[in-house]
Design a protein around this motif. Structure first.
Motif, PDB file in Angstrom:
ATOM      1  N   VAL A 142      -0.032  -7.452  -7.021  1.00 47.74           N
ATOM      2  CA  VAL A 142       1.196  -7.216  -6.250  1.00 47.74           C
ATOM      3  C   VAL A 142       1.872  -5.937  -6.751  1.00 47.74           C
ATOM      4  O   VAL A 142       2.180  -5.806  -7.938  1.00 47.74           O
ATOM      5  N   ILE A 143       2.117  -5.010  -5.808  1.00 51.34           N
ATOM      6  CA  ILE A 143       2.764  -3.750  -6.189  1.00 51.34           C
ATOM      7  C   ILE A 143       3.723  -3.328  -5.070  1.00 51.34           C
ATOM      8  O   ILE A 143       3.543  -2.316  -4.405  1.00 51.34           O
ATOM      9  N   VAL A 144       4.704  -4.211  -4.827  1.00 48.54           N
ATOM     10  CA  VAL A 144       5.756  -3.936  -3.833  1.00 48.54           C
ATOM     11  C   VAL A 144       6.999  -3.467  -4.588  1.00 48.54           C
ATOM     12  O   VAL A 144       7.101  -3.677  -5.790  1.00 48.54           O
ATOM     13  N   VAL A 183      -3.069  -4.850   1.563  1.00 44.65           N
ATOM     14  CA  VAL A 183      -2.134  -5.568   2.446  1.00 44.65           C
ATOM     15  C   VAL A 183      -0.815  -4.818   2.498  1.00 44.65           C
ATOM     16  O   VAL A 183      -0.257  -4.473   1.451  1.00 44.65           O
ATOM     17  N   ASP A 184      -0.314  -4.579   3.711  1.00 43.76           N
ATOM     18  CA  ASP A 184       1.027  -3.999   3.821  1.00 43.76           C
ATOM     19  C   ASP A 184       1.678  -4.538   5.087  1.00 43.76           C
ATOM     20  O   ASP A 184       1.005  -4.714   6.104  1.00 43.76           O
ATOM     21  N   VAL A 185       2.993  -4.793   5.001  1.00 38.65           N
ATOM     22  CA  VAL A 185       3.692  -5.330   6.171  1.00 38.65           C
ATOM     23  C   VAL A 185       3.998  -4.229   7.199  1.00 38.65           C
ATOM     24  O   VAL A 185       4.393  -4.531   8.326  1.00 38.65           O
ATOM     25  N   ILE A 212       7.072  -2.997 -22.018  1.00 42.35           N
ATOM     26  CA  ILE A 212       6.449  -1.687 -22.295  1.00 42.35           C
ATOM     27  C   ILE A 212       6.842  -0.682 -21.215  1.00 42.35           C
ATOM     28  O   ILE A 212       7.246   0.447 -21.502  1.00 42.35           O
ATOM     29  N   LYS A 213       6.754  -1.116 -19.966  1.00 41.38           N
ATOM     30  CA  LYS A 213       7.080  -0.181 -18.867  1.00 41.38           C
ATOM     31  C   LYS A 213       8.578   0.128 -18.816  1.00 41.38           C
ATOM     32  O   LYS A 213       8.991   1.267 -18.593  1.00 41.38           O
ATOM     33  N   ILE A 214       9.401  -0.882 -19.056  1.00 41.10           N
ATOM     34  CA  ILE A 214      10.853  -0.652 -19.042  1.00 41.10           C
ATOM     35  C   ILE A 214      11.213   0.336 -20.154  1.00 41.10           C
ATOM     36  O   ILE A 214      12.013   1.258 -19.959  1.00 41.10           O
ATOM     37  N   LEU A 224       0.847  -1.205   0.000  1.00 35.71           N
ATOM     38  CA  LEU A 224       0.000   0.000   0.000  1.00 35.71           C
ATOM     39  C   LEU A 224       0.879   1.249   0.000  1.00 35.71           C
ATOM     40  O   LEU A 224       0.703   2.156   0.809  1.00 35.71           O
ATOM     41  N   GLY A 225       1.840   1.277  -0.914  1.00 37.19           N
ATOM     42  CA  GLY A 225       2.730   2.426  -1.030  1.00 37.19           C
ATOM     43  C   GLY A 225       2.141   3.487  -1.939  1.00 37.19           C
ATOM     44  O   GLY A 225       0.928   3.548  -2.148  1.00 37.19           O
ATOM     45  N   LYS A 226       3.035   4.295  -2.498  1.00 35.81           N
ATOM     46  CA  LYS A 226       2.591   5.411  -3.346  1.00 35.81           C
ATOM     47  C   LYS A 226       1.850   4.916  -4.578  1.00 35.81           C
ATOM     48  O   LYS A 226       1.012   5.618  -5.127  1.00 35.81           O
ATOM     49  N   ALA A 227       2.182   3.698  -5.007  1.00 35.23           N
ATOM     50  CA  ALA A 227       1.483   3.143  -6.167  1.00 35.23           C
ATOM     51  C   ALA A 227       0.293   2.300  -5.730  1.00 35.23           C
ATOM     52  O   ALA A 227      -0.801   2.404  -6.294  1.00 35.23           O
ATOM     53  N   GLY A 228       0.467   1.454  -4.711  1.00 32.12           N
ATOM     54  CA  GLY A 228      -0.564   0.483  -4.335  1.00 32.12           C
ATOM     55  C   GLY A 228      -1.793   1.087  -3.687  1.00 32.12           C
ATOM     56  O   GLY A 228      -2.920   0.657  -3.972  1.00 32.12           O
ATOM     57  N   MET A 259       1.866   8.364 -11.743  1.00 35.34           N
ATOM     58  CA  MET A 259       2.891   9.320 -11.335  1.00 35.34           C
ATOM     59  C   MET A 259       2.363   9.916 -10.029  1.00 35.34           C
ATOM     60  O   MET A 259       1.250  10.464 -10.012  1.00 35.34           O
ATOM     61  N   THR A 260       3.138   9.748  -8.954  1.00 37.59           N
ATOM     62  CA  THR A 260       2.645  10.192  -7.653  1.00 37.59           C
ATOM     63  C   THR A 260       2.184  11.649  -7.731  1.00 37.59           C
ATOM     64  O   THR A 260       2.864  12.494  -8.286  1.00 37.59           O
ATOM     65  N   GLY A 261       1.030  11.894  -7.157  1.00 39.63           N
ATOM     66  CA  GLY A 261       0.417  13.228  -7.211  1.00 39.63           C
ATOM     67  C   GLY A 261      -0.728  13.255  -8.210  1.00 39.63           C
ATOM     68  O   GLY A 261      -1.687  13.994  -8.059  1.00 39.63           O
ATOM     69  N   THR A 272       4.436  -4.435 -10.189  1.00 40.10           N
ATOM     70  CA  THR A 272       5.795  -3.903 -10.008  1.00 40.10           C
ATOM     71  C   THR A 272       6.578  -4.026 -11.312  1.00 40.10           C
ATOM     72  O   THR A 272       6.498  -5.065 -11.980  1.00 40.10           O
ATOM     73  N   THR A 273       7.335  -3.000 -11.655  1.00 39.91           N
ATOM     74  CA  THR A 273       8.174  -3.092 -12.854  1.00 39.91           C
ATOM     75  C   THR A 273       9.341  -4.029 -12.563  1.00 39.91           C
ATOM     76  O   THR A 273      10.023  -3.877 -11.546  1.00 39.91           O
ATOM     77  N   VAL A 274       9.549  -4.992 -13.466  1.00 39.11           N
ATOM     78  CA  VAL A 274      10.545  -6.053 -13.222  1.00 39.11           C
ATOM     79  C   VAL A 274      11.345  -6.327 -14.489  1.00 39.11           C
ATOM     80  O   VAL A 274      10.896  -5.992 -15.597  1.00 39.11           O
TER      81      VAL A 274
HETATM   82  N1  LIG Z   1       5.501   5.542  -7.050  1.00 38.68           N
HETATM   83  C1  LIG Z   1       5.403   5.663  -8.352  1.00 38.68           C
HETATM   84  O1  LIG Z   1       5.239   6.790  -8.889  1.00 38.68           O
HETATM   85  C2  LIG Z   1       5.437   4.448  -9.259  1.00 38.68           C
HETATM   86  C3  LIG Z   1       5.150   4.638 -10.598  1.00 38.68           C
HETATM   87  C4  LIG Z   1       5.128   3.569 -11.459  1.00 38.68           C
HETATM   88  C5  LIG Z   1       5.446   2.307 -10.970  1.00 38.68           C
HETATM   89  N2  LIG Z   1       5.749   2.116  -9.666  1.00 38.68           N
HETATM   90  C6  LIG Z   1       6.058   0.736  -9.252  1.00 38.68           C
HETATM   91  O2  LIG Z   1       5.532   0.486  -7.983  1.00 38.68           O
HETATM   92  C7  LIG Z   1       6.516  -0.130  -7.150  1.00 38.68           C
HETATM   93  C8  LIG Z   1       6.229   0.262  -5.742  1.00 38.68           C
HETATM   94  O3  LIG Z   1       6.426   1.666  -5.654  1.00 38.68           O
HETATM   95  P1  LIG Z   1       5.826   2.544  -4.505  1.00 38.68           P
HETATM   96  O4  LIG Z   1       6.147   3.941  -4.864  1.00 38.68           O
HETATM   97  O5  LIG Z   1       4.420   2.184  -4.198  1.00 38.68           O
HETATM   98  O6  LIG Z   1       6.736   2.079  -3.272  1.00 38.68           O
HETATM   99  P2  LIG Z   1       6.578   2.503  -1.752  1.00 38.68           P
HETATM  100  O7  LIG Z   1       7.914   2.333  -1.130  1.00 38.68           O
HETATM  101  O8  LIG Z   1       5.867   3.809  -1.642  1.00 38.68           O
HETATM  102  O9  LIG Z   1       5.576   1.390  -1.150  1.00 38.68           O
HETATM  103  C9  LIG Z   1       5.825   0.027  -1.126  1.00 38.68           C
HETATM  104  C10 LIG Z   1       4.983  -0.578  -0.014  1.00 38.68           C
HETATM  105  O10 LIG Z   1       5.106  -2.004  -0.065  1.00 38.68           O
HETATM  106  C11 LIG Z   1       5.113  -2.471   1.269  1.00 38.68           C
HETATM  107  N3  LIG Z   1       5.642  -3.838   1.299  1.00 38.68           N
HETATM  108  C12 LIG Z   1       6.941  -4.245   1.236  1.00 38.68           C
HETATM  109  N4  LIG Z   1       6.998  -5.588   1.286  1.00 38.68           N
HETATM  110  C13 LIG Z   1       5.731  -6.060   1.369  1.00 38.68           C
HETATM  111  C14 LIG Z   1       5.159  -7.353   1.439  1.00 38.68           C
HETATM  112  N5  LIG Z   1       5.897  -8.453   1.426  1.00 38.68           N
HETATM  113  N6  LIG Z   1       3.806  -7.441   1.521  1.00 38.68           N
HETATM  114  C15 LIG Z   1       3.037  -6.337   1.560  1.00 38.68           C
HETATM  115  N7  LIG Z   1       3.537  -5.085   1.491  1.00 38.68           N
HETATM  116  C16 LIG Z   1       4.859  -4.943   1.402  1.00 38.68           C
HETATM  117  C17 LIG Z   1       5.942  -1.450   2.013  1.00 38.68           C
HETATM  118  O11 LIG Z   1       5.726  -1.501   3.418  1.00 38.68           O
HETATM  119  C18 LIG Z   1       5.449  -0.142   1.379  1.00 38.68           C
HETATM  120  O12 LIG Z   1       4.365   0.446   2.085  1.00 38.68           O
HETATM  121  C19 LIG Z   1       7.847   0.384  -7.713  1.00 38.68           C
HETATM  122  O13 LIG Z   1       8.906  -0.472  -7.448  1.00 38.68           O
HETATM  123  C20 LIG Z   1       7.547   0.471  -9.195  1.00 38.68           C
HETATM  124  O14 LIG Z   1       7.799  -0.774  -9.800  1.00 38.68           O
HETATM  125  C21 LIG Z   1       5.740   3.176  -8.796  1.00 38.68           C
END
Ligand SMILES: NC(=O)c1ccc[n+]([C@@H]2O[C@H](COP(=O)([O-])OP(=O)(O)OC[C@H]3O[C@@H](n4cnc5c(N)ncnc54)[C@H](O)[C@@H]3O)[C@@H](O)[C@H]2O)c1
Length: 385
Positions: free
Chosen positions: A82-84, A29-31, A205-207, A8-12, A157-159, A120-122
């Motif tokens: 999954v978006i970790v 879900v977030d750890v 595509i994302k890469i 549940l990060g900036k993307a999730g 894109m965050t924001g 997640t980009t991989v």
């Molecule tokens: N932020 C962006 O603008 C953006 C844009 C495009 C793609 N992405 C993709 O999204 C991915 C994640 O980016 P983000 O910005 O959300 O990261 P982030 O660091 O903001 O958040 C990641 C979250 O995942 C959680 N996490 C870690 N391990 C975990 C697990 N095993 N189970 C559950 N939760 C877990 C962390 O606690 C954290 O809250 C990037 O690696 C990238 O591939 C991000």
């Protein structure tokens, strides 16, 4: 259908909120237990994300629920997104440890007919390789037959994430045709879908998007150096050079964030592509170019105020930011450096080990890395342009 969004990060988190807003039942879900608790209490951990506050308040504890227990979530949902993060280590090699943990839990909770989507980009091949192998090993099921697996790159894109879900088509590629179709069934609820041939195409595509940005920023940086050496104003050149067929990017101190400085290495690690590698390396070297420029103008001990700590101005994110190595380089050079960022408090800046910039008028030079604030021209070196 009950959908888990893992990470549940900036993307999730925006993704989970948008899916909930489309009427589906979501379990985030977030750890990170504190983060989960805050969200459960209706608090938005990403205040800079337009519209997220409203969606969390509207759906939390209704069709948007959250947990810090990944296994229970895996067992109770039949779609798993999954978006970790995936970082690179000091040798620029991808570190799959976070991804492996997330997929192991999902595999242990997997049921026949479930769909798993990696956002997640991989590196190319990860979905049909590493991820498939973990899920099959942990569940005993066969991917593409007993359960389904796809890749759908996160392009936010965050924001601006919430509007981007509507503006950008959601790319979906399965490890087989049925997997792609099953994944598309979820995304169709809140986005336009583009199903591509397979998961590897979706990954690429994302890469490619990231590499396009990195190489073009590299070109802009090189053009800036050319302009500087012949006495041409880069910003003026760029303003009039750009049109429908020419898009010279902004030059600056390099590229930061989770994404653009990371993805080129997925390709560079696998094959020799000089233009991608050169851009990546030269972008990272820009901090030395600017340090040399400042050193040529100011003696050691000069008071330098640096404005901008995040990798870009409207997001509070330090991942791979070039500001920190740049500030450290200026300090090593003997400058007396003070730091400000509109999204970081004085204490947060001090806790990062820097002196907080407050008395702007006492600085010999203000180095402006973010373009959101304006300072007196005669004392300011604007880097991001
Ligand atoms: N932020 C962006 O603008 C953006 C844009 C495009 C793609 N992405 C993709 O999204 C991915 C994640 O980016 P983000 O910005 O959300 O990261 P982030 O660091 O903001 O958040 C990641 C979250 O995942 C959680 N996490 C870690 N391990 C975990 C697990 N095993 N189970 C559950 N939760 C877990 C962390 O606690 C954290 O809250 C990037 O690696 C990238 O591939 C991000």
């Amino acid at each position: 259908m009950k959908i888990s969004v893992v990470g549940l990060g900036k993307a999730g988190l925006p993704l989970a909120a948008v899916i909930a807003d489309s009427g589906l039942d979501v379990l985030g879900v977030d750890v990170d237990k504190k983060r989960v608790m805050d969200i459960e209490n209706g608090l938005n951990p990403i205040p800079e994300e337009t519209g997220l506050d409203k969606l969390i308040k509207k759906h939390i504890r209704k069709n948007l629920n959250v947990t810090s227990d990944p296994l229970t979530a895996a067992k109770s949902c039949n779609a798993h997104i999954v978006i970790v993060p995936l970082f690179i280590d000091d040798n620029k090699k991808p570190d799959f440890s976070v991804l492996k943990k997330a997929f192991t839990c999902i595999g242990q909770g997997l049921k026949k007919g479930d769909i798993v989507v990696l956002e997640t980009t991989v590196p190319t091949g990860t979905t049909k390789g590493l991820n498939k192998d973990i899920l099959e090993k942990e569940s005993g099921f066969v991917a593409g037959i007993d359960f389904f697996l796809a890749h759908s790159p996160e392009r936010i894109m965050t924001g601006h994430s919430i509007s981007r879900f509507k503006e950008f088509p959601k790319i979906v590629g399965g490890i087989n045709k049925r997997s792609g179709e099953k994944a598309a069934e979820i995304y169709r609820h809140f986005s336009n879908i583009q199903i591509v041939k397979n998961s590897t195409t979706a990954e690429m595509i994302k890469i490619a998007e990231g590499i396009y940005r990195d190489v073009n920023i590299g070109l802009a940086n090189e053009l800036l150096k050319v302009c500087d050496s012949i006495g041409v104003d880069f910003s003026e050149m760029r303003k009039y050079a750009n049109h429908k067929y020419c898009n010279i990017h902004q030059a600056g101190i390099g590229v930061g964030g989770h994404c653009i400085p990371v993805y080129p290495w997925f390709i560079i690690n696998q094959m020799d592509v000089p233009i991608i590698k050169t851009a990546r390396i030269e972008n990272d070297k820009m901090i030395y170019y600017w340090k040399d420029k400042i050193s040529a103008l100011h003696p050691k001990g000069a008071k330098i105020g640096v404005v901008g700590l995040s990798y870009r101005s409207d997001v509070k994110e330090l991942a791979y930011t070039r500001s920190i190595p740049f500030i450290e380089l200026l300090e090593q050079e003997g400058f007396d450096v003070y730091v400000a960022d509109e999204l970081f408090s004085k204490n947060e800046i001090i806790n990062l080990g820097f002196k907080a910039l407050e008395k702007y008028d006492q600085m010999d030079l203000i180095v402006q890395l973010h373009d959101s604030v304006k300072f007196p021209e005669n004392k300011t070196l604007v880097i991001q342009r």
